[in-house]
Design a protein around this motif. Structure first.
Motif, PDB file in Angstrom:
ATOM      1  N   ASP A  12      30.175  43.474  48.272  1.00  0.00           N
ATOM      2  CA  ASP A  12      31.592  43.668  48.532  1.00  0.00           C
ATOM      3  C   ASP A  12      32.273  44.306  47.239  1.00  0.00           C
ATOM      4  OD1 ASP A  12      31.254  40.956  47.180  1.00  0.00           O
ATOM      5  OD2 ASP A  12      33.439  40.762  47.488  1.00  0.00           O
ATOM      6  N   ALA A  13      33.300  45.063  47.258  1.00  0.00           N
ATOM      7  CA  ALA A  13      33.674  45.771  46.229  1.00  0.00           C
ATOM      8  C   ALA A  13      34.587  44.929  45.098  1.00  0.00           C
ATOM      9  CB  ALA A  13      34.940  46.897  46.603  1.00  0.00           C
ATOM     10  N   GLY A  14      34.968  43.679  45.765  1.00  0.00           N
ATOM     11  CA  GLY A  14      35.254  42.688  44.831  1.00  0.00           C
ATOM     12  C   GLY A  14      34.285  41.831  43.980  1.00  0.00           C
ATOM     13  N   MET A  15      32.960  42.183  43.992  1.00  0.00           N
ATOM     14  CA  MET A  15      31.852  41.724  43.362  1.00  0.00           C
ATOM     15  C   MET A  15      31.932  40.110  43.405  1.00  0.00           C
ATOM     16  SD  MET A  15      31.616  44.390  40.348  1.00  0.00           S
ATOM     17  CE  MET A  15      31.749  43.025  39.071  1.00  0.00           C
TER      18      MET A  15
END
Length: 75
Positions: A12-15
């Motif tokens: 995910d982009a939020g890591m």
């Protein structure tokens, strides 16, 4: 990018969801290449490790330059 010479990647982009990692051990500078070095909009690059060809994408020229600088510092 870890100081130990590894790269983590996330689902995910939020890591938040770690998907995996790989080591830079055995990689040389000539095995880190920008896919389209003359492009002004494509900042994808490839890291060729002994076991796999990894394709990553930086968001901008500045991001790519930072990736390259940090990776080369570990090699």
């Amino acid at each position: 990018l870890r100081a130990s010479g590894g790269i983590e990647y996330f689902a995910d982009a939020g890591m938040q969801a770690l998907k995996g990692d790989f080591k830079l051990q055995g990689v040389t500078r000539d095995q880190v290449t920008r896919d389209e070095p003359k492009s002004k909009s494509n900042f994808a690059f490839t890291i060729l490790t002994p076991n796999r060809k990894w394709q990553l994408k930086a968001g901008s020229q500045a991001d790519y330059d930072e990736w390259e600088r940090q990776i080369f510092a570990l090699l």
